[in-house]
Write a protein that holds these residues in place. Structure first.
Motif, PDB file in Angstrom:
ATOM      1  N   ILE A   1       0.806  -1.226   0.000  1.00 13.25           N
ATOM      2  CA  ILE A   1       0.000   0.000   0.000  1.00 13.25           C
ATOM      3  C   ILE A   1       0.837   1.274   0.000  1.00 13.25           C
ATOM      4  O   ILE A   1       0.284   2.368  -0.091  1.00 13.25           O
ATOM      5  N   ARG A   2       2.141   1.153   0.089  1.00 18.38           N
ATOM      6  CA  ARG A   2       3.089   2.253  -0.076  1.00 18.38           C
ATOM      7  C   ARG A   2       4.376   1.662  -0.613  1.00 18.38           C
ATOM      8  O   ARG A   2       4.614   0.462  -0.495  1.00 18.38           O
ATOM      9  N   TYR A   3       5.235   2.533  -1.158  1.00  9.66           N
ATOM     10  CA  TYR A   3       6.463   2.022  -1.774  1.00  9.66           C
ATOM     11  C   TYR A   3       7.291   1.224  -0.770  1.00  9.66           C
ATOM     12  O   TYR A   3       7.765   0.127  -1.072  1.00  9.66           O
ATOM     13  N   ARG A   4       7.480   1.743   0.439  1.00 10.98           N
ATOM     14  CA  ARG A   4       8.308   1.080   1.438  1.00 10.98           C
ATOM     15  C   ARG A   4       7.509   0.167   2.359  1.00 10.98           C
ATOM     16  O   ARG A   4       8.021  -0.307   3.363  1.00 10.98           O
ATOM     17  N   HIS A   5       6.263  -0.077   2.038  1.00  8.14           N
ATOM     18  CA  HIS A   5       5.405  -0.929   2.868  1.00  8.14           C
ATOM     19  C   HIS A   5       5.717  -2.405   2.614  1.00  8.14           C
ATOM     20  O   HIS A   5       5.940  -2.816   1.478  1.00  8.14           O
ATOM     21  N   ARG A   6       5.717  -3.182   3.686  1.00  9.71           N
ATOM     22  CA  ARG A   6       5.885  -4.632   3.519  1.00  9.71           C
ATOM     23  C   ARG A   6       4.591  -5.217   2.975  1.00  9.71           C
ATOM     24  O   ARG A   6       3.512  -4.928   3.475  1.00  9.71           O
ATOM     25  N   GLU A   7       4.703  -6.041   1.947  1.00 11.47           N
ATOM     26  CA  GLU A   7       3.512  -6.636   1.348  1.00 11.47           C
ATOM     27  C   GLU A   7       2.801  -7.539   2.357  1.00 11.47           C
ATOM     28  O   GLU A   7       3.433  -8.216   3.158  1.00 11.47           O
ATOM     29  N   VAL A   8       1.464  -7.518   2.287  1.00 11.09           N
ATOM     30  CA  VAL A   8       0.661  -8.312   3.221  1.00 11.09           C
ATOM     31  C   VAL A   8      -0.363  -9.131   2.440  1.00 11.09           C
ATOM     32  O   VAL A   8      -0.798  -8.740   1.350  1.00 11.09           O
ATOM     33  N   PRO A   9      -0.767 -10.293   2.974  1.00  9.12           N
ATOM     34  CA  PRO A   9      -1.747 -11.132   2.276  1.00  9.12           C
ATOM     35  C   PRO A   9      -3.112 -10.453   2.188  1.00  9.12           C
ATOM     36  O   PRO A   9      -3.573  -9.819   3.149  1.00  9.12           O
ATOM     37  N   ALA A  10      -3.760 -10.604   1.051  1.00  4.61           N
ATOM     38  CA  ALA A  10      -5.069  -9.989   0.846  1.00  4.61           C
ATOM     39  C   ALA A  10      -5.804 -10.722  -0.264  1.00  4.61           C
ATOM     40  O   ALA A  10      -5.215 -11.480  -1.043  1.00  4.61           O
ATOM     41  N   THR A  11      -7.105 -10.479  -0.326  1.00  2.00           N
ATOM     42  CA  THR A  11      -7.937 -10.958  -1.421  1.00  2.00           C
ATOM     43  C   THR A  11      -8.425  -9.754  -2.193  1.00  2.00           C
ATOM     44  O   THR A  11      -8.909  -8.781  -1.602  1.00  2.00           O
ATOM     45  N   VAL A  12      -8.278  -9.795  -3.518  1.00  2.00           N
ATOM     46  CA  VAL A  12      -8.711  -8.679  -4.350  1.00  2.00           C
ATOM     47  C   VAL A  12      -9.667  -9.199  -5.409  1.00  2.00           C
ATOM     48  O   VAL A  12      -9.494 -10.299  -5.937  1.00  2.00           O
ATOM     49  N   ALA A  13     -10.696  -8.396  -5.700  1.00  2.00           N
ATOM     50  CA  ALA A  13     -11.680  -8.782  -6.709  1.00  2.00           C
ATOM     51  C   ALA A  13     -12.079  -7.562  -7.523  1.00  2.00           C
ATOM     52  O   ALA A  13     -12.287  -6.476  -6.968  1.00  2.00           O
ATOM     53  N   PRO A  14     -12.173  -7.698  -8.846  1.00  2.00           N
ATOM     54  CA  PRO A  14     -12.673  -6.585  -9.661  1.00  2.00           C
ATOM     55  C   PRO A  14     -14.113  -6.258  -9.277  1.00  2.00           C
ATOM     56  O   PRO A  14     -14.916  -7.157  -9.010  1.00  2.00           O
TER      57      PRO A  14
ATOM     58  N   LYS B   1     -12.005  -4.195  -5.138  1.00  2.00           N
ATOM     59  CA  LYS B   1     -12.079  -4.196  -3.681  1.00  2.00           C
ATOM     60  C   LYS B   1     -10.990  -5.112  -3.143  1.00  2.00           C
ATOM     61  O   LYS B   1     -10.786  -6.214  -3.639  1.00  2.00           O
ATOM     62  N   VAL B   2     -10.290  -4.625  -2.108  1.00  2.00           N
ATOM     63  CA  VAL B   2      -9.228  -5.388  -1.471  1.00  2.00           C
ATOM     64  C   VAL B   2      -9.623  -5.645  -0.023  1.00  2.00           C
ATOM     65  O   VAL B   2     -10.022  -4.718   0.689  1.00  2.00           O
ATOM     66  N   VAL B   3      -9.520  -6.900   0.402  1.00  2.00           N
ATOM     67  CA  VAL B   3      -9.782  -7.272   1.797  1.00  2.00           C
ATOM     68  C   VAL B   3      -8.503  -7.870   2.355  1.00  2.00           C
ATOM     69  O   VAL B   3      -8.001  -8.884   1.848  1.00  2.00           O
ATOM     70  N   PHE B   4      -7.968  -7.257   3.398  1.00  2.00           N
ATOM     71  CA  PHE B   4      -6.747  -7.732   4.019  1.00  2.00           C
ATOM     72  C   PHE B   4      -7.042  -8.893   4.967  1.00  2.00           C
ATOM     73  O   PHE B   4      -8.086  -8.918   5.632  1.00  2.00           O
ATOM     74  N   ASP B   5      -6.097  -9.817   5.055  1.00  2.00           N
ATOM     75  CA  ASP B   5      -6.233 -10.894   6.037  1.00  2.00           C
ATOM     76  C   ASP B   5      -6.227 -10.330   7.452  1.00  2.00           C
ATOM     77  O   ASP B   5      -6.964 -10.797   8.324  1.00  2.00           O
ATOM     78  N   GLN B   6      -5.380  -9.336   7.674  1.00  2.00           N
ATOM     79  CA  GLN B   6      -5.298  -8.641   8.954  1.00  2.00           C
ATOM     80  C   GLN B   6      -5.439  -7.142   8.709  1.00  2.00           C
ATOM     81  O   GLN B   6      -4.877  -6.622   7.729  1.00  2.00           O
ATOM     82  N   PRO B   7      -6.185  -6.430   9.566  1.00  4.62           N
ATOM     83  CA  PRO B   7      -6.340  -4.987   9.360  1.00  4.62           C
ATOM     84  C   PRO B   7      -4.990  -4.277   9.251  1.00  4.62           C
ATOM     85  O   PRO B   7      -4.040  -4.625   9.955  1.00  4.62           O
ATOM     86  N   GLN B   8      -4.933  -3.295   8.370  1.00  2.54           N
ATOM     87  CA  GLN B   8      -3.705  -2.552   8.116  1.00  2.54           C
ATOM     88  C   GLN B   8      -3.839  -1.097   8.542  1.00  2.54           C
ATOM     89  O   GLN B   8      -4.911  -0.502   8.425  1.00  2.54           O
ATOM     90  N   GLN B   9      -2.744  -0.537   9.028  1.00  2.00           N
ATOM     91  CA  GLN B   9      -2.704   0.867   9.395  1.00  2.00           C
ATOM     92  C   GLN B   9      -2.021   1.673   8.302  1.00  2.00           C
ATOM     93  O   GLN B   9      -1.140   1.177   7.604  1.00  2.00           O
TER      94      GLN B   9
END
Length: 361
Positions: free
Chosen positions: A310-323, A330-338
């Motif tokens: 979600i940012r250039y220096r952000h660590r990638e996190v697991p998520a589900t994305v659907a058109p 829409k993107v749904v994160f496995d764990q809420p993100q700040q």
């Protein structure tokens, strides 16, 4: 990475070590190389306001460095003026985003609109086969089409900024540094005896070289029109602010508020000129909507599992994305993100491959 036959290749030269090594490597490989620098920002306009020069990829010094490197390599060199397009496509949107409560990423827009649209078009007018840049990323051809992959050096990977590339563009673009580390690039620069071998990297936005984006916005658009209230998530008014554009999601410093717990910016209501603050737990976001979504090579038929940045220096996190439709998802994160910030780019990965991305809405 390189095609077998020798090609005519335009290299986007910024005056830095990466693009200079790109040109040198391609020349060494026997290609017909043409150096080209984009004039996108009038550095003298900045210098005239506070007496300093512009220290990034648009200054007179950078153009001079690019020209001298090209002369040393014995390749043709030219400067193309894209100042009007840069103002309209990048700077105006930068200002509009901040005054609409978003935090923009102008580097993605510059790559999308200037390098890989206008400069690529100019290269084709010169009957060049390819456009090369010094990005740390890789383009590979697979059975389903061209795919964009991370650069092999994780510390320098720039694939995040390139998610908007289309199949037609990737067919005409190469990134010769994608398999190299920064140390290897500097070693090549020393081997080629390039005058920019030890040149420092620029980190700031090119048109805000001192990092003071508030000054820039107020000079471009005026001050005072976005002043308003700082409001707690409970609805309690805690104070006043001097412009919503001074704040970004997740910000803690500079609020000047007395409260029992640390407060963070959790939302910006530009329409009502309000900055919304709350405790840290109010930063957590489980899902988000994206606009202007690009898929590589094609949209999925349904939801897919990705690693989302979600940012250039952000660590990638697991998520589900659907058109959701042709241009949103829409993107749904496995764990809420700040720190999910409207206006920033969110990019999806499958391993080291970019599968898509869009703008956080």
């Amino acid at each position: 990475m390189m095609r077998e036959a020798k090609k005519r290749i335009v290299v986007a030269m910024s005056g830095g070590v990466d693009s200079s090594v790109t040109a040198a490597l391609l020349k060494e490989q026997g290609h017909e190389v043409i150096g080209m620098t984009m004039r996108i920002w009038n550095a003298s306009s900045f210098a005239g306001k506070n007496g300093e020069g512009c220290g990034n990829c648009c200054s007179h010094d950078d153009v001079y460095d690019a020209r001298r490197v090209a002369e040393g390599l014995g390749i043709p060199f030219s400067v193309v003026n894209f100042e009007e397009e840069f103002q309209r496509r990048v700077i105006d949107r930068f200002c509009d985003d901040y005054f609409s409560g978003r935090t923009p990423n102008p580097c993605v827009l510059c790559n999308q609109s200037l390098k890989f649209e206008l400069l690529l078009r100019r290269a084709r007018e010169l009957e060049a086969d390819l456009l090369a840049t010094g990005h740390y990323a890789r383009i590979e051809r697979e059975s389903q089409g061209f795919v964009l992959r991370k650069g092999l050096d994780p510390a320098k990977d720039q694939s995040y900024f390139l998610f908007t590339l289309t199949q037609d563009q990737m067919a005409r673009i190469i990134f010769p540094l994608g398999n190299l580390s920064k140390d290897e690039v500097r070693s090549h620069a020393a081997r080629f005896k390039l005058r920019v071998a030890e040149k420092a990297e620029s980190q700031d936005i090119c048109f805000v070289p001192d990092g003071d984006y508030v000054r820039f916005l107020e000079e471009e658009c005026g001050a005072g029109r976005m002043d308003g209230e700082i409001v707690h998530v409970s609805g309690q008014v805690l104070g006043r602010h001097r412009g919503t554009y001074r704040y970004t999601i997740g910000q803690r410093k500079g609020l000047g508020l007395a409260w029992s717990e640390p407060l963070y910016v959790v939302g910006i209501d530009a329409a009502n000129k309000r900055v919304l603050v709350g405790e840290k737990e109010h930063l957590a976001v489980r899902e988000m909507r994206l606009s202007e979504v690009h898929w590589n090579p094609a949209p999925p038929l349904g939801e897919i599992r990705v690693a989302c940045r979600i940012r250039y220096r952000h660590r990638e996190v697991p998520a589900t994305v659907a058109p959701v439709d042709a241009c949103s998802a829409k993107v749904v994160f496995d764990q809420p993100q700040q720190g999910v910030t409207p206006g920033q780019a969110a990019v999806f990965y499958d391993g080291d491959r970019v599968v898509g991305g869009g703008w956080i809405a």
